[in-house]
Design an enzyme around this catalytic site. Sequence first.
Site, PDB file in Angstrom:
ATOM      1  N   ASN A 191       0.810  -1.224   0.000  1.00 33.88           N
ATOM      2  CA  ASN A 191       0.000   0.000   0.000  1.00 33.88           C
ATOM      3  C   ASN A 191       0.841   1.271   0.000  1.00 33.88           C
ATOM      4  O   ASN A 191       0.335   2.346  -0.304  1.00 33.88           O
ATOM      5  CB  ASN A 191      -0.993  -0.010   1.167  1.00 33.88           C
ATOM      6  CG  ASN A 191      -2.155  -0.962   0.889  1.00 33.88           C
ATOM      7  OD1 ASN A 191      -2.319  -1.440  -0.239  1.00 33.88           O
ATOM      8  ND2 ASN A 191      -2.951  -1.252   1.902  1.00 33.88           N
ATOM      9  N   CYS A 247     -11.057  -4.450  -3.685  1.00 34.47           N
ATOM     10  CA  CYS A 247     -11.754  -5.609  -3.139  1.00 34.47           C
ATOM     11  C   CYS A 247     -13.190  -5.219  -2.853  1.00 34.47           C
ATOM     12  O   CYS A 247     -13.476  -4.130  -2.364  1.00 34.47           O
ATOM     13  CB  CYS A 247     -11.057  -6.085  -1.878  1.00 34.47           C
ATOM     14  SG  CYS A 247      -9.513  -6.915  -2.242  1.00 34.47           S
ATOM     15  N   ASP A 281      -7.301  -4.993   7.150  1.00 32.97           N
ATOM     16  CA  ASP A 281      -6.690  -5.945   6.213  1.00 32.97           C
ATOM     17  C   ASP A 281      -6.155  -7.192   6.916  1.00 32.97           C
ATOM     18  O   ASP A 281      -5.836  -8.181   6.261  1.00 32.97           O
ATOM     19  CB  ASP A 281      -5.561  -5.263   5.417  1.00 32.97           C
ATOM     20  CG  ASP A 281      -6.112  -4.279   4.389  1.00 32.97           C
ATOM     21  OD1 ASP A 281      -7.346  -4.225   4.217  1.00 32.97           O
ATOM     22  OD2 ASP A 281      -5.306  -3.563   3.760  1.00 32.97           O
ATOM     23  N   ARG A 332      -1.774 -10.401  -6.293  1.00 25.35           N
ATOM     24  CA  ARG A 332      -1.767  -8.943  -6.436  1.00 25.35           C
ATOM     25  C   ARG A 332      -1.092  -8.279  -5.250  1.00 25.35           C
ATOM     26  O   ARG A 332      -0.659  -7.136  -5.357  1.00 25.35           O
ATOM     27  CB  ARG A 332      -3.197  -8.448  -6.550  1.00 25.35           C
ATOM     28  CG  ARG A 332      -3.809  -8.987  -7.797  1.00 25.35           C
ATOM     29  CD  ARG A 332      -5.162  -8.419  -8.042  1.00 25.35           C
ATOM     30  NE  ARG A 332      -5.241  -8.156  -9.444  1.00 25.35           N
ATOM     31  CZ  ARG A 332      -6.024  -7.252  -9.992  1.00 25.35           C
ATOM     32  NH1 ARG A 332      -6.781  -6.505  -9.243  1.00 25.35           N
ATOM     33  NH2 ARG A 332      -6.031  -7.101 -11.279  1.00 25.35           N
TER      34      ARG A 332
HETATM   35  C1  UD1 Z   1      -6.830   1.499   1.826  1.00 21.55           C
HETATM   36  C2  UD1 Z   1      -6.065   0.233   1.517  1.00 21.55           C
HETATM   37  C3  UD1 Z   1      -6.847  -0.985   1.964  1.00 21.55           C
HETATM   38  C4  UD1 Z   1      -7.307  -0.858   3.411  1.00 21.55           C
HETATM   39  C5  UD1 Z   1      -7.948   0.496   3.687  1.00 21.55           C
HETATM   40  C6  UD1 Z   1      -8.213   0.725   5.158  1.00 21.55           C
HETATM   41  C7  UD1 Z   1      -4.822   0.792  -0.472  1.00 21.55           C
HETATM   42  C8  UD1 Z   1      -4.645   0.609  -1.941  1.00 21.55           C
HETATM   43  N1  UD1 Z   1      -5.849   0.151   0.085  1.00 21.55           N
HETATM   44  O1  UD1 Z   1      -8.026   1.466   1.067  1.00 21.55           O
HETATM   45  O2  UD1 Z   1      -5.998  -2.105   1.823  1.00 21.55           O
HETATM   46  O3  UD1 Z   1      -8.262  -1.856   3.672  1.00 21.55           O
HETATM   47  O4  UD1 Z   1      -7.092   1.541   3.224  1.00 21.55           O
HETATM   48  O5  UD1 Z   1      -7.045   0.612   5.893  1.00 21.55           O
HETATM   49  O6  UD1 Z   1      -4.042   1.456   0.172  1.00 21.55           O
HETATM   50  N2  UD1 Z   1     -14.443   6.226   2.505  1.00 21.55           N
HETATM   51  C9  UD1 Z   1     -15.448   7.108   2.168  1.00 21.55           C
HETATM   52  N3  UD1 Z   1     -15.169   8.094   1.263  1.00 21.55           N
HETATM   53  C10 UD1 Z   1     -13.948   8.228   0.682  1.00 21.55           C
HETATM   54  C11 UD1 Z   1     -12.929   7.316   1.027  1.00 21.55           C
HETATM   55  C12 UD1 Z   1     -13.210   6.328   1.937  1.00 21.55           C
HETATM   56  O7  UD1 Z   1     -16.571   7.017   2.668  1.00 21.55           O
HETATM   57  O8  UD1 Z   1     -13.751   9.147  -0.132  1.00 21.55           O
HETATM   58  C13 UD1 Z   1     -14.726   5.150   3.485  1.00 21.55           C
HETATM   59  C14 UD1 Z   1     -14.539   3.744   2.890  1.00 21.55           C
HETATM   60  O9  UD1 Z   1     -15.696   3.303   2.246  1.00 21.55           O
HETATM   61  C15 UD1 Z   1     -14.188   2.952   4.125  1.00 21.55           C
HETATM   62  C16 UD1 Z   1     -13.392   3.956   4.980  1.00 21.55           C
HETATM   63  O10 UD1 Z   1     -13.752   5.238   4.500  1.00 21.55           O
HETATM   64  O11 UD1 Z   1     -15.354   2.607   4.817  1.00 21.55           O
HETATM   65  C17 UD1 Z   1     -11.900   3.803   4.896  1.00 21.55           C
HETATM   66  O12 UD1 Z   1     -11.488   3.765   3.536  1.00 21.55           O
HETATM   67  P1  UD1 Z   1     -10.023   4.168   3.072  1.00 21.55           P
HETATM   68  O13 UD1 Z   1      -9.164   4.348   4.276  1.00 21.55           O
HETATM   69  O14 UD1 Z   1     -10.140   5.306   2.123  1.00 21.55           O
HETATM   70  O15 UD1 Z   1      -9.574   2.890   2.293  1.00 21.55           O
HETATM   71  P2  UD1 Z   1      -8.881   2.775   0.902  1.00 21.55           P
HETATM   72  O16 UD1 Z   1      -7.942   3.942   0.697  1.00 21.55           O
HETATM   73  O17 UD1 Z   1      -9.886   2.510  -0.158  1.00 21.55           O
END
Ligand code: UD1
Length: 429
Positions: A19, A113, A303, A395
Site C-alpha cells: 500500500n 476488493c 486488512d 496482487r
Molecule cells: C486502503 C487500503 C486498503 C485498506 C484500507 C483501510 C490501499 C490501496 N488500500 O483502502 O488495503 O483496507 O485503506 O485501511 O491502500 N471512505 C469514504 N469516502 C472516501 C474514502 C473512503 O466514505 O472518499 C470510506 C470507505 O468506504 C471505508 C473507509 O472510508 O469505509 C476507509 O477507507 P479508506 O481508508 O479510504 O480505504 P482505501 O484507501 O480505499
Amino acid sequence: MIQGGPPLHGEVAISGAKNAAVAIIPAALMVDGVCRLENLPQISDVEMLLTILRELGAGIRHIDKSTVEIDCTDVHFQDAPFELMRKIRASYYLIGAMLGRFGTAKTTMPGGCNFGVRPIDQHIKGMTALGASVLVENGFIYANAGENGLVGAKIYLDKVSVGATMNIMLAACMAKGKTVIENAAREPHIVDLANFLNSMGADIRGAGTDSIRINGVTRLHGGTYTIIPDQIEAGTFMCAAAATGGEVLVKNVIPRHLECISAKLRECGATVEEYGDAVLVRRTGRLRSTNIKTQPYPGFPTDMQPMMGVLLCLAEGTSVISEGIYDNRFKYMDELRRMGAEVQVDGRTAIIEGVGGFHGTNVRACDLRAGAAVVVAGLCAEGKTLVEDIHYIERGYEDFVGKLSGLGADIRRVTDCDPVHGCAAIFCD
Ligand code: UD1
C-alpha cells in the site's frame, strides 16, 4: 494445493509494503527526473502501475528484483490504459499525481476488493478544495486545475481515509501555498509516502498524526528511496505461524508497526518476541479466544481481519470480530465454514465458536486478504485444500507459495496466469 498439517518453522523475509508502493509509483509521475525505488514488492499491482506509467511515457528500468528506476522526465498527458486502471484500487492516486504533474487528470473509477460500497467522495472533496473541477461521468473521473493551477487549502476529512489522505498529499505538494489536512489517516504507508515526497523535495510535515501540513513546492527532483516493509504481509506470516503451532522469525519488519497484531496474538496464547527488525512468533499451547475491532491505525487493521479470523475459528471459546471499516468483509467466512468453522455473521459482526480443527476442501480466494486467509486455514487443515482464484493473492503477496514452502509448508501452485493481462480479476484492495 495445500496438504495441511506441518507447523511452519524457520525464517521469512518480508517484502516492501504494497500500500506504500501503489501510492509511491503514481507519485513518481510528478518527479522531474529519475526515481530509484528500492524494496518494491514483486506483485501484480506494482506491475500494473508500472505498465500504466510506461504507457504515459515514463522510462521504467528494472535494476534487480526489487529495485526499479522510473524516469518521468518525458511523460505527457494522454489517455492511460483504462482497462488496467479499472482493475486496481490504487489507480485513484493517479488523480492526485496527474493533477500535480499535468494540471489535468482522467482516470477510471477505481476497482478494489469488493467489501461493500467504497466511495471516493473525500478524494473529490479534497481536490475540489484545492481548486480543481472534478466530474465523475460514465465510470470516468475528469479533474482539471484550471489556468491558475491548484491552490493550497484547509481540508477536513469527514471520514478517516487512507486513500483520500494520500491523494490530497499528492495533489497538494505542488499546489501554490499551504494545505492542511485535518482528520488525516495515520497509517505507516502515509508516513512512507510523505518521506518519499520529502526526499524528492516536497515540504510535508505531520504525516503520522491526524493533521498534515503541506507547503507547495514548484518542482520535485529525482532520488533514491527505500519502501518500508509490508505490515500486512508480516502480520499474515505471524498469524500463519501461530495458527499452525509453529515458530517463525519474521524478518525485515518494523516491529512498532506490528504492535496491534502482536498484542492480539499474545491474547490468543502465542509468544511474540520483538527484535530490532524482526519478530519471532511461536505457539505451543491451545489457541485462546479473544475479541477484535478493526479501526484506522493505530487500531487493529481491517486488512488483517481475515487472517485473525482463521486463528479465532481454531481458538478455544467464543470470539467476536467487529469490522469497523467495511460493510461486507466476512465473505471468507463462507469458505471457512466449508472447512468446518462455526461462525455466525450479522452485518459487521462475526461471532465465532472455536472448533478443534479444519478439514481440507475446495475453497475460493474471494479477494486479496480473504485469499491469504483461506491459505492459512489450509495449512492448518487435515487433508488437502485447493484454493482457487489465487490471482487475487498474487496482487498483494510476493511469492506467497515460495515463502510458505521455505517454512516447511506442503503447498504448490498448480496453474499459471499472466499477472498483468491474463487475469480476469477486477477487484483488489
Ligand atoms: C486502503 C487500503 C486498503 C485498506 C484500507 C483501510 C490501499 C490501496 N488500500 O483502502 O488495503 O483496507 O485503506 O485501511 O491502500 N471512505 C469514504 N469516502 C472516501 C474514502 C473512503 O466514505 O472518499 C470510506 C470507505 O468506504 C471505508 C473507509 O472510508 O469505509 C476507509 O477507507 P479508506 O481508508 O479510504 O480505504 P482505501 O484507501 O480505499
